[in-house]
Design a protein around this motif. Structure first.
Motif, PDB file in Angstrom:
ATOM      1  N   LEU A   4      44.059  73.080  67.856  1.00  0.00           N
ATOM      2  CA  LEU A   4      44.472  72.839  69.244  1.00  0.00           C
ATOM      3  C   LEU A   4      44.479  71.355  69.577  1.00  0.00           C
ATOM      4  CD1 LEU A   4      42.547  75.725  71.082  1.00  0.00           C
ATOM      5  CD2 LEU A   4      44.991  75.591  70.614  1.00  0.00           C
ATOM      6  N   ILE A  45      46.835  68.221  74.333  1.00  0.00           N
ATOM      7  CA  ILE A  45      45.920  69.358  74.431  1.00  0.00           C
ATOM      8  C   ILE A  45      44.507  68.895  74.097  1.00  0.00           C
ATOM      9  CG2 ILE A  45      45.281  71.594  73.448  1.00  0.00           C
ATOM     10  CD1 ILE A  45      48.168  72.216  73.043  1.00  0.00           C
ATOM     11  N   ALA A  96      40.735  70.597  73.701  1.00  0.00           N
ATOM     12  CA  ALA A  96      40.088  71.909  73.603  1.00  0.00           C
ATOM     13  C   ALA A  96      38.647  71.803  73.140  1.00  0.00           C
ATOM     14  CB  ALA A  96      40.873  72.817  72.652  1.00  0.00           C
ATOM     15  N   VAL A 135      40.522  75.075  77.303  1.00  0.00           N
ATOM     16  CA  VAL A 135      41.658  74.241  76.927  1.00  0.00           C
ATOM     17  C   VAL A 135      42.226  73.547  78.158  1.00  0.00           C
ATOM     18  CG1 VAL A 135      43.886  74.181  75.748  1.00  0.00           C
ATOM     19  CG2 VAL A 135      42.196  75.897  75.103  1.00  0.00           C
ATOM     20  N   ILE A 140      49.560  78.256  73.983  1.00  0.00           N
ATOM     21  CA  ILE A 140      48.190  78.046  73.510  1.00  0.00           C
ATOM     22  C   ILE A 140      47.690  79.302  72.805  1.00  0.00           C
ATOM     23  CG2 ILE A 140      45.843  77.449  74.174  1.00  0.00           C
ATOM     24  CD1 ILE A 140      47.872  75.219  74.625  1.00  0.00           C
ATOM     25  N   ILE A 165      46.347  79.751  68.853  1.00  0.00           N
ATOM     26  CA  ILE A 165      45.066  80.315  68.438  1.00  0.00           C
ATOM     27  C   ILE A 165      45.287  81.471  67.472  1.00  0.00           C
ATOM     28  CG2 ILE A 165      42.986  81.518  69.221  1.00  0.00           C
ATOM     29  CD1 ILE A 165      43.215  79.969  71.855  1.00  0.00           C
TER      30      ILE A 165
END
Length: 756
Positions: free
Chosen positions: A42, A48, A50, A61, A72, A76
């Motif tokens: 991420l 981004i 995270a 996030v 997002i 993941i």
């Protein structure tokens, strides 16, 4: 309380103010390598930021760019894990949390059933080894051993094979890879021996090792899962306090009706019957009752609330029926803000965790390399494939990245959770570091060391002023103020049955006083110094001032149309618990100090009664900052305790701001720690639990590191067989989590205060 919505912490650069924040529940993470991989993927994306918490199985996030929640979530899931976004209304999010919790319970049950199955198949395999310790000859044929070990390897090992394949597809490695490699090596070697030597293979088989490793690791994961879930019990208990419905009083004589909590509006009236949980924040319009606020403030005894008093969502009503005027709903309630604050603290990242995460990121490849070197080393020294394989397998299965990943978050969750249960809200993980080094505790007086409910007890009149007129006009100007002395004036007017007008052009001067007009007359109300600076002659009250201050009264001077007309004296009783609170802090080796805007003589009297190390009165908010800066300039680490608007700058400036929960939103918003009930003894308790939590984090990290530092060499030198290594690996993370859970036994120990 102030709005303290959690903002994700990130090892990357901090998110901007314009960023959007998302919270995802992440499933399938088994160790620190897993959480590190999600976080690394991420954070590799521009914009981004995270932070992934293994103990809570969640990702916080923050996005500065164009990516939305779906993008997002896809990122993941691409790493091989499940992700679900927390969204929707309060009830929808609660339902989502309940479903997730139930899913985790099902996973725990599945792990336990797997363990039972695996144990049944494994016990006969390890029985000969146990019998040998007692000198009893017991042997199983290779084919029987294969028949017992094969189901374990296939059925129980499947979860580790799936996890390993997902990790390798994503060009990563985790605990599953180590377990899959180690158990497969032991099983396949034994299978080869069985097929090659048949019955002669007895004594050269390690079916019991592969089966025992899987059995013990599954058992350890089951224990770990239960412990991790129980670490978050405090937050789950707070979330469970939110009622789903409220009994809204019908209009024009209509019957009460039960409606979903989302359908309740501001201005509605809600009835709370005996034994019910309060569904909204409100003020009592009718009735009186005692309320149990233990889960909210840590107060063990029910608290009496009457007409005009505020009650908060989640409190449990006693034997009385009350009607509430709704003042806050949903995310604006005190309970919602408490939950956000606890949630924010539990998802924080300690600086020392970054080191653990960096190690976890390369841990598995390094261990695989060490296992290969171990194999080659034994081949060179001993020349036995069997000995080399056993040592290499032991290295693979004893290495545990889980303990490293769980060391910090489990201690943090347990510590902040038990603090919240005792009425202490810790804003973030940095507080734990700062609390360890506090050397001075500085107090405000009114509402902190005193009750904060002063009463008007004396008045000196001048220039032909009328007592009733002065009190009524002062109340008119100050009736919208939250200042304790202002409230005392309004209460005095109400008790005397005076007609209170409306103040006009009211302007507050923080820490000094207020000015305004009533019925065309201009007023200045505040400290004698404030009036003097505004050209008011104040010498006429010098004698009365000295007399009142000698009695320990707080003073407020009143000027009308440029002339001094009154000097009002207020008495604010010292809290009964303040003396023991100060004594406990001094026992801890801390210096105590009182800074107050009140008169020096009044402040000195309070300091003498409480045994404070230093006191200073007549201190403006600006000078409070200077006093704190002077202490900090001398190298002292300062905790500031206060509850008023005047205290907010000092709370923010101090190394550790501690706000009394009875105080203003501004004060609480500026503080690092909030005490949910007005008991100054909680100051020492807050410092204690902060230090204990920080210490537990370091204990966990030490044991996690030392376990691997000692265990891997022992395995490499052949001093541990694979089954023992598997047992050690299984219980390493369990021991770390269990150590963290010891914090849950902590409770505030408060001595019964005396009036002496």
């Amino acid at each position: 309380m102030s709005d303290l919505s959690p903002s994700p912490n990130s090892p990357a650069s901090a998110p901007s103010e314009a960023s959007r924040s998302f919270v995802f529940d992440v499933t399938g993470m088994h160790c620190a390598a897993c959480s590190s991989r999600v976080e690394r993927v991420l954070n590799a994306k521009q914009g981004i930021h995270a932070s992934v918490n293994l103990a809570l199985e969640r990702a916080d996030v923050s996005v500065d760019g164009d990516e939305d929640a779906a993008a997002i979530k896809a990122m993941i899931e691409k790493t091989g894990f499940g992700a679900s976004l927390r969204e929707g209304s309060l009830s929808e999010r609660r339902a989502q949390a309940e479903r997730l919790d139930e899913d985790r319970r099902k996973e725990e049950r599945h792990s336990f059933y797997l363990f039972l199955f695996s144990a049944v198949m494994t016990v006969p395999l390890v029985a000969p080894m146990i019998a040998m310790w007692f000198g009893l000859p017991l042997h199983l044929s290779p084919w029987v051993q294969l028949g017992l070990a094969l189901p374990v390897q296939i059925i129980v090992g499947a979860r580790f094979y799936r996890g390993a394949v997902k990790a390798l597809i994503n060009k990563a490695a985790n605990m599953d890879v180590l377990v899959a490699l180690g158990t497969s090596a032991a099983f396949l070697f034994s299978l080869y021996q069985t097929l090659s030597l048949g019955s002669e293979a007895v004594g050269h088989l390690y079916f019991e090792a592969s089966a025992a490793i899987l059995t013990l690791i599954v058992f350890g994961k089951w224990l770990e899962g239960r412990a991790r879930r129980s670490a978050a019990d405090a937050l789950r208990a707070l979330m469970g306090l939110r009622p789903r419905e409220a009994r809204v009083i019908g209009e024009n004589g209509a019957a009460d009706r039960m409606v979903p909590i989302e359908a309740v509006g501001m201005g509605d009236r809600v009835r709370v019957l005996p034994g019910e949980v309060v569904p909204v924040d409100g003020t009592i319009a009718e009735g009186r009752s005692e309320f149990d606020e233990a889960l909210l403030s840590g107060e063990s005894e029910p608290v009496l609330r009457e007409v005009g008093d505020k009650v908060i969502t989640g409190a449990v009503n006693g034997v009385g029926s009350v009607v509430l005027d709704v003042v806050a709903l949903g995310e604006d309630t005190v309970l919602a803000r408490i939950i956000r604050l606890v949630d924010q603290a539990q998802t924080g990242r300690a600086k020392m965790q970054n080191l653990a995460d960096r190690i976890s990121a390369v841990f598995v490849p390094v261990v695989v390399g060490l296992a290969l070197l171990t194999f080659l080393g034994w081949m060179l020294v001993d020349g036995s494939v069997e000995s080399a394989l056993v040592a290499a397998v032991s290295v693979l299965v004893i290495a545990c990245p889980c303990a490293l990943g769980l060391a910090t978050p489990t201690a943090l969750v347990a510590g902040t959770g038990v603090a919240a249960k005792n009425g202490i809200l810790i804003r973030d993980i940095d507080v734990l570091e700062r609390a360890r080094h506090v050397s001075h505790v500085v107090f405000d007086k009114t509402g902190t060391l005193t009750e904060g409910r002063p009463s008007l007890v004396a008045i000196e009149l001048l220039n032909g002023a009328s007592e009733e007129q002065v009190i009524a006009d002062v109340a008119a100007i100050q009736k919208s103020s939250e200042h304790p002395l202002a409230r005392a004036c309004v209460l005095a007017a109400e008790e005397r049955g005076l007609s209170v007008g409306t103040g006009e052009a009211v302007t507050a001067h923080v820490g000094e006083g207020v000015e305004g007009r009533v019925a065309g007359e201009s007023y200045l109300i505040g400290t004698i110094a404030f009036l003097s600076r505004n050209g008011i002659e104040v010498e006429a009250v010098a004698e009365a001032r000295d007399r009142m201050e000698a009695e320990g009264l707080s003073l407020s001077a009143v000027a009308r149309a440029g002339q001094l007309v009154a000097l009002i004296g207020f008495r604010d009783e010292v809290r009964i618990e303040s003396k023991s609170a100060v004594a406990k802090l001094r026992e801890r080796g801390l210096k105590t100090m009182l800074l107050s805007g009140d008169a020096p003589q009044t402040v000195a009297r309070v300091g003498e009664v409480l045994g404070l190390d230093a006191v200073k009165g007549g201190v403006s908010p600006a000078n409070k900052l200077k006093e704190l800066e002077a202490l900090q300039g001398d190298g002292q680490v300062v905790a500031m305790v206060g509850d008023g608007l005047n205290d907010a700058p000092a709370l923010a400036k101090a190394d550790l701001g501690i706000a009394m929960g009875s105080g203003t939103d501004v004060a609480i918003g500026a503080a690092a720690i909030t005490l949910m009930r007005p008991d100054v003894r909680l100051v020492g308790a807050a410092l204690e639990i902060a230090q204990k939590t920080y210490g537990k984090i370091w204990q966990n990290l030490f044991w996690a590191f030392i376990y691997n530092v000692i265990g891997i060499p022992l395995a490499a030198f052949g001093l541990l067989n694979p089954a023992m290594a598997g047992a050690a690996m299984a219980f390493s993370s369990v021991s770390v989590v269990s150590n963290a859970l010891l914090l849950r036994r902590w409770t505030v120990k408060l001595e019964h205060p005396s009036h002496s």
